[in-house]
Write a protein that holds these residues in place. Structure first.
Motif, short mmCIF file in Angstrom:
data_model
loop_
_atom_site.label_atom_id
_atom_site.label_comp_id
_atom_site.label_asym_id
_atom_site.label_seq_id
_atom_site.Cartn_x
_atom_site.Cartn_y
_atom_site.Cartn_z
N SER A 19 -15.43 2.26 8.60
CA SER A 19 -15.67 2.19 10.04
C SER A 19 -14.40 1.98 10.84
CB SER A 19 -16.67 1.07 10.35
OG SER A 19 -16.16 -0.16 9.87
N SER A 20 -13.29 1.65 10.16
CA SER A 20 -12.02 1.48 10.89
C SER A 20 -10.84 1.59 9.92
CB SER A 20 -11.98 0.13 11.62
OG SER A 20 -11.86 -0.92 10.70
N GLY A 21 -9.64 1.50 10.48
CA GLY A 21 -8.41 1.38 9.70
C GLY A 21 -8.24 2.41 8.60
N LEU A 22 -7.86 1.93 7.42
CA LEU A 22 -7.54 2.84 6.31
C LEU A 22 -8.76 3.62 5.84
CD1 LEU A 22 -5.15 0.52 4.23
CD2 LEU A 22 -4.52 2.50 5.62
N GLY A 23 -9.94 2.99 5.87
CA GLY A 23 -11.17 3.67 5.42
C GLY A 23 -11.48 4.88 6.30
N ALA A 24 -11.37 4.69 7.63
CA ALA A 24 -11.62 5.81 8.55
C ALA A 24 -10.56 6.89 8.34
CB ALA A 24 -11.59 5.30 9.99
N PRO A 189 2.33 -4.13 5.29
CA PRO A 189 1.70 -4.28 6.60
C PRO A 189 1.45 -2.93 7.28
CG PRO A 189 3.72 -5.58 6.43
CD PRO A 189 3.63 -4.79 5.19
N THR A 190 0.20 -2.71 7.67
CA THR A 190 -0.22 -1.43 8.25
C THR A 190 -1.04 -1.74 9.50
OG1 THR A 190 -0.40 -0.61 5.99
CG2 THR A 190 -1.43 0.73 7.69
N ARG A 208 4.37 -14.31 9.11
CA ARG A 208 4.43 -12.89 8.77
C ARG A 208 5.80 -12.29 9.11
NH1 ARG A 208 -0.19 -10.43 11.64
NH2 ARG A 208 -0.43 -12.38 12.75
N GLU A 209 6.79 -13.19 9.09
CA GLU A 209 8.16 -12.79 9.38
C GLU A 209 8.62 -11.69 8.41
OE1 GLU A 209 11.51 -15.45 7.65
OE2 GLU A 209 11.03 -16.24 9.62
N GLY A 210 9.33 -10.72 8.93
CA GLY A 210 9.87 -9.65 8.07
C GLY A 210 8.92 -8.49 7.89
N GLN A 211 7.69 -8.62 8.39
CA GLN A 211 6.70 -7.56 8.16
C GLN A 211 7.05 -6.27 8.89
OE1 GLN A 211 2.62 -8.46 8.71
NE2 GLN A 211 2.54 -9.67 6.85
N GLY A 212 7.71 -6.42 10.07
CA GLY A 212 8.05 -5.26 10.88
C GLY A 212 8.87 -4.24 10.09
N LEU A 213 9.72 -4.74 9.20
CA LEU A 213 10.60 -3.87 8.41
C LEU A 213 9.81 -2.99 7.45
CD1 LEU A 213 13.25 -6.56 7.37
CD2 LEU A 213 13.57 -4.70 9.02
N LEU A 214 8.65 -3.48 7.05
CA LEU A 214 7.88 -2.78 6.01
C LEU A 214 6.71 -1.98 6.57
CD1 LEU A 214 7.66 -5.69 3.39
CD2 LEU A 214 9.22 -3.74 3.35
N ARG A 215 6.45 -2.13 7.89
CA ARG A 215 5.24 -1.55 8.47
C ARG A 215 5.25 -0.01 8.39
NH1 ARG A 215 4.65 -4.71 12.96
NH2 ARG A 215 3.28 -6.02 11.74
N ILE A 216 4.15 0.56 7.90
CA ILE A 216 4.02 2.02 7.92
C ILE A 216 2.62 2.40 8.42
CG2 ILE A 216 5.74 2.57 6.13
CD1 ILE A 216 3.39 2.99 4.25
N PRO A 217 2.47 3.61 8.96
CA PRO A 217 1.18 3.97 9.57
C PRO A 217 0.10 4.26 8.53
CG PRO A 217 2.78 5.77 9.78
CD PRO A 217 3.50 4.64 9.12
N PRO A 218 -1.17 4.06 8.90
CA PRO A 218 -2.30 4.32 8.00
C PRO A 218 -2.28 5.75 7.43
CG PRO A 218 -3.09 3.37 10.06
CD PRO A 218 -1.62 3.56 10.22
N VAL A 236 0.51 2.94 -6.64
CA VAL A 236 1.48 3.43 -5.66
C VAL A 236 1.69 2.39 -4.56
CG1 VAL A 236 -0.27 4.73 -4.35
CG2 VAL A 236 2.11 5.38 -4.14
N PHE A 237 2.97 2.22 -4.18
CA PHE A 237 3.35 1.36 -3.06
C PHE A 237 3.84 2.30 -1.96
CE2 PHE A 237 3.33 -2.92 -4.91
CZ PHE A 237 3.20 -2.62 -6.27
N PRO A 238 3.01 2.61 -0.95
CA PRO A 238 3.40 3.64 0.02
C PRO A 238 4.54 3.21 0.94
CG PRO A 238 1.05 3.13 0.15
CD PRO A 238 1.68 2.06 -0.67
N GLY A 239 5.43 4.16 1.19
CA GLY A 239 6.57 3.90 2.08
C GLY A 239 7.77 3.43 1.28
N PHE A 240 8.97 3.80 1.78
CA PHE A 240 10.19 3.49 1.05
C PHE A 240 10.39 1.97 0.89
CE2 PHE A 240 14.83 2.77 0.99
CZ PHE A 240 15.12 3.41 -0.20
N GLY A 241 10.32 1.25 2.02
CA GLY A 241 10.56 -0.19 2.00
C GLY A 241 9.57 -0.91 1.09
N VAL A 242 8.30 -0.54 1.21
CA VAL A 242 7.25 -1.21 0.41
C VAL A 242 7.43 -0.89 -1.08
CG1 VAL A 242 4.74 -1.35 0.04
CG2 VAL A 242 5.65 -1.28 2.35
N SER A 243 7.84 0.34 -1.37
CA SER A 243 7.99 0.70 -2.79
C SER A 243 9.16 -0.08 -3.41
CB SER A 243 8.13 2.21 -3.00
OG SER A 243 9.41 2.63 -2.59
N ILE A 244 10.22 -0.29 -2.62
CA ILE A 244 11.34 -1.10 -3.14
C ILE A 244 10.87 -2.56 -3.30
CG2 ILE A 244 13.67 -1.98 -2.60
CD1 ILE A 244 13.75 0.98 -3.19
#
Ligand SMILES: NC(=O)c1ccc[n+]([C@@H]2O[C@H](COP(=O)([O-])OP(=O)(O)OC[C@H]3O[C@@H](n4cnc5c(N)ncnc54)[C@H](OP(=O)(O)O)[C@@H]3O)[C@@H](O)[C@H]2O)c1
Length: 268
Positions: A19-24, A189-190, A208-218, A236-244
């Motif tokens: 109904s929202s977010g990643l599922g939608a 963080p998405t 939640r400090e530092g989350q901005g650096l890792l944020r990627i879109p749904p 899988v860890f999506p996104g470059f920052g998250v995968s590192i």
């Protein structure tokens, strides 16, 4: 390209938390290719609006209103599939809930709901649907980068996601000979409704400090999850920052990890 012959082309998928977010977003990316999508969540109106948004696509869409944090809700999903003659070949266990704040001050109800939804629903729905799934088939379990960390002020959530990752990786080995691919996606963080649901009414919040650096879109999370599934990648860890970050957190000795997390907690 397809590791076990599974392709989302013409798939029949059950998507929880649609109904929202990643599922939608899973529904959006599958709708042009799938034969059938069954969207599951508690809010019927929100499910119907996702269905309406996607009505011009190839997939037939059914909405199933159910509270997956209860045995009754999980049974209702199985009855719904039987009543509609649906034998899915893709299960996306996406519904999940967090809770920002200390364990001691958490609401017992919300803590129980998190475990019921993040752990029990994902496990028991998989158990119930596996006998109906005709190979080649796929399962996507939505975990989190948090699964790699013992996170203070997000303790139950992080532990529940550690379960999801471990369970998924074990299942990917068990089910490979049956040509059922299991992929676990660990987003950082998405921007979705997740934070709104995880926040406490009293305003207490997790650092939640530092989350901005890792944020990627749904869109990217879902694209990478579906690609991992079709390439037979178990995690899988999506996104470059998250995968590192995911690789690093899994390599750092637990003692050092606890020291770092303690320092971070002390800053608050
Ligand atoms: N966003 C992030 O930063 C992030 C990061 C890592 C992992 N994740 C994971 O991603 C997954 C999807 O979350 P999201 O970010 O897309 O958040 P979201 O926008 O809040 O979506 C959560 C979904 O779960 C459904 N849901 C919640 N409780 C339910 C219940 N009792 N029964 C059935 N459905 C229920 C919600 O629908 P209803 O309210 O209509 O029931 C909604 O569709 C979760 O597993 C979450 O842990 C998110």
């Amino acid at each position: 390209m397809m590791a076990n012959g599974f392709s989302v082309e013409n798939c029949r998928a059950v998507i929880t938390g649609a109904s929202s977010g990643l599922g939608a977003e899973f529904a959006r990316q599958l709708a042009p290719q799938a034969e059938l999508l069954v969207l599951v969540a508690r809010r019927g109106e929100a499910l119907e609006s996702v269905k309406t948004e996607l009505s011009a696509n190839k997939a037939r869409i059914l909405c199933c209103v159910a509270d997956l944090a209860t045995d009754g809700g999980r049974a209702a999903v199985c009855s719904f599939l039987s009543a509609n003659g649906v034998n899915p070949n893709l299960l996306i266990n996406n519904a999940g809930l967090g809770d920002y704040g200390s364990f001691a001050s958490s609401s017992a109800d919300k803590t129980r709901t998190q475990i019921e939804l993040n752990v029990t629903a994902l496990t028991m729905l998989t158990h119930a649907l596996l006998p109906r799934m005709e190979a080649p088939a796929g399962i996507v379990n939505v975990s989190s980068l948090a699964s790699t960390l013992p996170m203070p002020d997000l303790a139950v959530y992080a532990a529940s996601k550690a379960y999801v990752t471990s369970f998924s990786e074990a299942l990917s080995i068990e089910l490979a000979p049956k040509r059922i691919t299991v992929s676990c996606v660990c987003p950082g963080p998405t921007p979705t409704n997740f934070s709104k649901s995880a926040k406490r009414a009293d305003g207490t919040d997790t650092n939640r400090e530092g989350q901005g650096l890792l944020r990627i879109p749904p869109e990217q999370v879902v694209h990478e999850a579906l690609s991992a599934l079709q390439h037979g990648r178990p995690c899988v860890f999506p996104g470059f920052g998250v995968s590192i970050a995911g690789r690093l957190f899994r390599m750092v000795p637990r003692r050092m990890l606890r020291w770092l997390l303690k320092r971070r907690a002390a800053k608050e």
